[in-house]
Design an enzyme around this catalytic site. Structure first.
Site, PDB file in Angstrom:
ATOM      1  N   ASN A 155       0.806  -1.226   0.000  1.00  0.00           N
ATOM      2  CA  ASN A 155       0.000   0.000   0.000  1.00  0.00           C
ATOM      3  C   ASN A 155       0.839   1.277   0.000  1.00  0.00           C
ATOM      4  OD1 ASN A 155       0.292  -1.415   2.651  1.00  0.00           O
ATOM      5  ND2 ASN A 155      -0.282   0.586   3.451  1.00  0.00           N
ATOM      6  N   HIS A 205     -13.463   0.013  -1.539  1.00  0.00           N
ATOM      7  CA  HIS A 205     -13.177   1.448  -1.669  1.00  0.00           C
ATOM      8  C   HIS A 205     -11.805   1.759  -2.254  1.00  0.00           C
ATOM      9  CE1 HIS A 205     -10.453   2.751   1.726  1.00  0.00           C
ATOM     10  NE2 HIS A 205     -10.772   1.559   2.168  1.00  0.00           N
ATOM     11  N   CYS A 328      -3.605   4.886   7.169  1.00  0.00           N
ATOM     12  CA  CYS A 328      -3.913   4.378   8.505  1.00  0.00           C
ATOM     13  C   CYS A 328      -2.867   4.799   9.526  1.00  0.00           C
ATOM     14  CB  CYS A 328      -4.015   2.863   8.466  1.00  0.00           C
ATOM     15  SG  CYS A 328      -5.105   2.338   7.161  1.00  0.00           S
TER      16      CYS A 328
END
Length: 404
Positions: A155, A205, A328
């Site tokens: 990510n 998403h 995050c």
């Protein structure tokens, strides 16, 4: 061109208008609002039909059987269900798990919890290119290993692991393989008929679908068993109880249908955008690309600008929505744990910015962003005494700083 410019597509993507349209048809009294578990009337049957059609659309993107797709609230829940579910179910066979140091927190915090419960976890260190290789996995395998969990696409740095090769290894050794594929749907070809993957986590998403819905692929042949983490009405074949949100499932299905249809053309367009952006920055001094540039999704460019603090650069780029680290952990001022694991020093890890491009990014936006980045980096370096010292040839690693 509208400001600010969104270049944080790995944090989340806007819902595609076609997805929003389909979702809106499942909400109101004259729409498909029923409970998919209501078996006694047409409202329930229609909702169930919509949910099953969406399940098929999710399965088709990754070439799986629809019966292998379990709905969840997102990839975090999918990771938890896969890792805890397998660890607990197969605990009598062994309590050793292998994962990598650069997984998403949804995997790392789950394995940390299992360590508290008495499981043993080996955390693999990636190479400088950010990749986890089959050889690394093989070296860590033991007789009591029950599960390997390795992400498909990272990510933060967008690197693509060779999951097919890792799967060949784990299957030959009788060990289950879980893959977090939140960042790879719609970006990388996934064929679960061919890949020897046992469990795979998906998120809507990250693929132009709604937040709050995801899925877990659970292989049927050879069959993978899980211990449920949520108990209730026995929905999703007992693996994940809870009333299904028809509009969310339909949204994810439509998003994955579009991803399957548009992936090749979209990847080509976004590769061109990323390369255009990078070409305009390439000549800058002390610029580092984090992670492999070849084994990487087209959407991601993670750069470190030495002698510039990442947070101050983000503040200087107020017209650009970018991030340092994953969404995050972006509230933390710690250097990125992913970049530290790649062997980057604290300074370079602190000076990194993740630029991620997507479906609605334009050439005009990319050109504007590149010019703004150059301008901001030059300005911040002008203010930096460290940059002056570097330009004067001082080896900063050998400087002994006075403590206050």
């Amino acid at each position: 061109m509208k400001l600010p410019i969104y270049l944080d597509y790995s944090a989340t993507t806007p819902v595609d208008p076609r997805v929003a349209q389909k979702m809106s048809e499942c909400l109101l009294v004259d729409g498909n609002f029923g409970n998919p578990a209501s078996r006694s009337h047409v409202f329930g049957w229609k909702a169930e039909e919509a949910v099953e059609n969406a399940r098929r659309q999710v399965a088709e993107l990754v070439n799986a059987d629809p019966r292998e797709i379990v709905w969840t609230s997102g990839a975090t829940e999918s990771d938890n269900l896969a890792i805890k579910g397998v660890a607990h179910f197969y605990a009598s066979k062994g309590k050793h798990i292998i994962t990598s140091k650069i997984e998403h927190k949804a995997v790392l915090d789950t394995t940390r919890q299992l360590e508290r419960e008495g499981f043993e976890v080996t955390y693999l260190e990636p190479g400088e290119d950010g990749l986890i290789t089959p050889a690394m996995v093989e070296a860590a395998l033991r007789d009591d290993t029950t599960l390997v969990s390795v992400m498909h696409v990272n990510n933060e740095i967008g690197t693509i692991n060779d999951i097919a090769a890792i799967g060949e290894l784990t299957r030959s050794r009788g060990v289950l393989l879980h893959v977090d594929a939140a960042q790879s749907t719609g970006k990388v070809e996934i064929d679960l008929e061919k890949m020897k993957v046992d469990l795979m986590s998906f998120s809507a998403h990250k693929t132009y679908g709604p937040k709050g819905v995801g899925a877990l692929y659970v292989r049927r042949k050879p069959r993978v068993r899980l211990e449920a983490q949520t108990h209730g009405g026995g929905h999703e074949r007992g693996m994940r109880s809870g009333t299904l949100a028809t509009h969310q499932c339909v949204g994810m299905g439509e998003a994955f249908r579009i991803a399957k249809e548009d992936m090749a053309a979209e990847n080509q367009r976004i590769t061109a955008l990323r390369d255009r952006f990078y070409r305009q920055l390439e000549g800058m001094e002390e610029l580092y690309v984090n992670g492999s540039l070849t084994a990487r999704v087209p959407h991601n460019l993670n750069l470190s600008f030495n002698y510039v603090e990442g947070e101050s650069l983000i503040m200087a780029l107020k017209d650009l929505a970018v991030s340092s680290g994953s969404a995050c952990t972006s509230a933390s001022l710690e250097p990125s744990y992913v970049l530290r694991a790649l062997g980057r020093n604290d300074e370079l890890a602190h000076s990194s910015i993740r630029f991620t491009f997507g479906r609605f990014t334009t050439e005009e936006e990319v050109d504007y962003a590149a010019a703004k980045v150059r301008e901001a980096v030059d300005k911040l370096r002008e203010l930096s005494p460290l940059w002056d010292m570097f330009k004067e040839g001082v080896d900063l690693s050998s400087v002994e700083w006075a403590a206050h």
